[in-house]
Enzyme design. Sequence first.
Site, PDB file in Angstrom:
ATOM      1  N   ASN A  13       1.955  -0.531  26.276  1.00  0.00           N
ATOM      2  CA  ASN A  13       2.110  -0.448  24.830  1.00  0.00           C
ATOM      3  C   ASN A  13       2.936  -1.664  24.406  1.00  0.00           C
ATOM      4  O   ASN A  13       4.162  -1.643  24.467  1.00  0.00           O
ATOM      5  CB  ASN A  13       2.817   0.872  24.486  1.00  0.00           C
ATOM      6  CG  ASN A  13       3.069   1.045  23.006  1.00  0.00           C
ATOM      7  OD1 ASN A  13       2.914   0.120  22.214  1.00  0.00           O
ATOM      8  ND2 ASN A  13       3.481   2.242  22.626  1.00  0.00           N
ATOM      9  N   ARG A  97      -2.573   0.044  24.452  1.00  0.00           N
ATOM     10  CA  ARG A  97      -2.526   0.422  23.046  1.00  0.00           C
ATOM     11  C   ARG A  97      -2.890  -0.824  22.237  1.00  0.00           C
ATOM     12  O   ARG A  97      -2.270  -1.880  22.401  1.00  0.00           O
ATOM     13  CB  ARG A  97      -1.119   0.873  22.661  1.00  0.00           C
ATOM     14  CG  ARG A  97      -1.001   1.144  21.176  1.00  0.00           C
ATOM     15  CD  ARG A  97       0.420   1.442  20.766  1.00  0.00           C
ATOM     16  NE  ARG A  97       0.499   1.741  19.344  1.00  0.00           N
ATOM     17  CZ  ARG A  97       1.572   1.509  18.588  1.00  0.00           C
ATOM     18  NH1 ARG A  97       2.662   0.986  19.120  1.00  0.00           N
ATOM     19  NH2 ARG A  97       1.556   1.819  17.315  1.00  0.00           N
ATOM     20  N   HIS A 186      -0.891   4.553  14.254  1.00  0.00           N
ATOM     21  CA  HIS A 186      -0.274   5.629  15.047  1.00  0.00           C
ATOM     22  C   HIS A 186      -1.286   6.737  15.332  1.00  0.00           C
ATOM     23  O   HIS A 186      -0.912   7.886  15.560  1.00  0.00           O
ATOM     24  CB  HIS A 186       0.927   6.272  14.324  1.00  0.00           C
ATOM     25  CG  HIS A 186       2.090   5.374  14.112  1.00  0.00           C
ATOM     26  ND1 HIS A 186       2.810   5.368  12.936  1.00  0.00           N
ATOM     27  CD2 HIS A 186       2.688   4.448  14.913  1.00  0.00           C
ATOM     28  CE1 HIS A 186       3.799   4.484  13.020  1.00  0.00           C
ATOM     29  NE2 HIS A 186       3.742   3.904  14.206  1.00  0.00           N
ATOM     30  N   ARG A 247      10.514  -1.685   7.429  1.00  0.00           N
ATOM     31  CA  ARG A 247       9.426  -1.920   6.454  1.00  0.00           C
ATOM     32  C   ARG A 247       9.659  -1.084   5.194  1.00  0.00           C
ATOM     33  O   ARG A 247      10.103   0.061   5.280  1.00  0.00           O
ATOM     34  CB  ARG A 247       8.074  -1.547   7.072  1.00  0.00           C
ATOM     35  CG  ARG A 247       7.708  -2.421   8.235  1.00  0.00           C
ATOM     36  CD  ARG A 247       6.444  -1.945   8.936  1.00  0.00           C
ATOM     37  NE  ARG A 247       6.644  -1.979  10.371  1.00  0.00           N
ATOM     38  CZ  ARG A 247       5.941  -1.292  11.263  1.00  0.00           C
ATOM     39  NH1 ARG A 247       4.951  -0.512  10.885  1.00  0.00           N
ATOM     40  NH2 ARG A 247       6.209  -1.380  12.549  1.00  0.00           N
ATOM     41  N   GLU A 390       2.154   9.203  23.382  1.00  0.00           N
ATOM     42  CA  GLU A 390       1.070   8.235  23.202  1.00  0.00           C
ATOM     43  C   GLU A 390       0.580   7.712  24.550  1.00  0.00           C
ATOM     44  O   GLU A 390      -0.612   7.491  24.742  1.00  0.00           O
ATOM     45  CB  GLU A 390       1.577   7.057  22.342  1.00  0.00           C
ATOM     46  CG  GLU A 390       1.753   7.430  20.883  1.00  0.00           C
ATOM     47  CD  GLU A 390       2.627   6.442  20.113  1.00  0.00           C
ATOM     48  OE1 GLU A 390       3.855   6.458  20.317  1.00  0.00           O
ATOM     49  OE2 GLU A 390       2.085   5.664  19.318  1.00  0.00           O
TER      50      GLU A 390
HETATM   51  C1  LIG Z   1       1.534   0.609  13.850  1.00  0.00           C
HETATM   52  C2  LIG Z   1       3.001   0.689  13.975  1.00  0.00           C
HETATM   53  O1  LIG Z   1       3.717   0.734  13.007  1.00  0.00           O
HETATM   54  O2  LIG Z   1       3.481   0.764  15.215  1.00  0.00           O
HETATM   55  P1  LIG Z   1       5.024   0.844  15.645  1.00  0.00           P
HETATM   56  O3  LIG Z   1       5.578   2.067  15.048  1.00  0.00           O
HETATM   57  O4  LIG Z   1       4.947   0.896  17.151  1.00  0.00           O
HETATM   58  O5  LIG Z   1       5.655  -0.423  15.123  1.00  0.00           O
HETATM   59 MG   LIG Z   2       6.156   4.243  18.540  1.00  0.00          MG
END
Ligand SMILES: CC(=O)OP(=O)(O)O
Ligand SMILES: [Mg+2]
Length: 406
Positions: A13, A97, A186, A247, A390
Amino acid sequence: MSAVSPSRVLVLNSGSSSVKYQLLDMSDNARLAVGLVERIGEETSRLKHTPLHGGGETREWNGPIADHEAALKAVSAELAKDGLGLDSPELAAIGHRVVHGGRHFTEPTVIDDAVLAEIERLIPVAPLHNPANLTGIRTAQALRPDLPQVAVFDTAFHTTMPESAARYAIDVKTADEHRIRRYGFHGTSHAYVSRATAELLGKDPSEVNVIVLHLGNGASASAVRGGRCVDTSMGLTPLEGLVMGTRSGDLDPAVIFHLARVGGMSTDEIDTLLNKKSGLIGLCGDNDMREIRRRVDEGDEQARLAFDIYIHHLKKYIGAYYAVLGTVDAVAFTAGVGENAAPVRQAAVAGLEQLGLAVDEELNAARGDRPRLISPESARVAVAVVPTDEELEIATQTYALVGKNN
Ligand SMILES: CC(=O)OP(=O)(O)O
Ligand SMILES: [Mg+2]
Ligand SMILES: Nc1ncnc2c1ncn2[C@@H]1O[C@H](COP(=O)(O)OP(=O)(O)O)[C@@H](O)[C@H]1O
């Protein structure tokens, strides 16, 4: 006498600055080794490796690891020390992944040059993730060119979303030309957790409607009707939706025009701002929920506001997906925050009694690695903590695809 067929799968991953890995034996789903390389590209990279086979101890290595290729080579060397190296004849496949698979990949896929080209083509819509995924694949291919490599896509589970949920309300021609739509991410986790939640309720996935809240550093919600995803909070990229560690999640797109026109920022600067310097870290300087809770408990106002904003958005998605599904059997909390942060779970469903949602304080405060209910017995809707896995899901899908052919 024929040789025993290989039954081990290595799962990789690869994140933007980390690689998580697990080696599993699919004959009994046993984990043989797990590990993590973090802060790749910095001076302070760290490799943490735990052999679970034969009772070995966790080993840690600190020092610069320049890129994902170097990281994977270091992982391979660690595995070799335990006799679990990538050269092992018992290895059946490597499962990767891959975050963005666009509309093309609805299933796990054996990787060939055409698949690599498609993953590469999708880099503009997953700039933080797909490049790392590609390096992981290419390095693994170089180490074991004879072995099947399988891509398991974050987007695959969401390809069942109806057009009404997947399309943005923008000019159709422009959207189609640039493949702009909501893909969701996810998905491996949402698939695994929605199934495990049905199991916890003693039902078949086809019989239940579940809202899954995957709250890690990246965070997303999904509405799953009878085992199929009907809506999810991430969109064209993993930026849309919930407030995350770094984010922003949802915002008025005009904020971007404003920052460009009035703030004088470039597109790349705004991209970095929204993906890496926003969310919890932008609001209070910390992205780890443990630290935020510690600060809240000490009366820190900035951390309190960050927490409240995080919860406000989470609650809105619970309400939205309740409306999308009409009937809800369970709300499942998962990933680092969802599995561990009792105050987040409590605050997210507080005041939603009229929707049949509540948590029992004692059950919510308890800890454990198994899926468990945290709602009071009398509750109309089950609220559950369901640890995601996962890596196991990727290994299972990988082995189902190629293991039997070996
Ligand atoms: C798609 C995504 O946000 O993955 P991660 O949570 O691993 O950054
Ligand atoms: Mg994660
Ligand atoms: N005990 C805990 N209490 C609260 N939050 C936690 C705890 N353990 C982990 N977390 C949160 O989980 C996050 C990591 O979640 P994880 O699912 O591993 O994320 P990712 O896969 O995106 O790296 C951390 O940033 C932290 O905020």
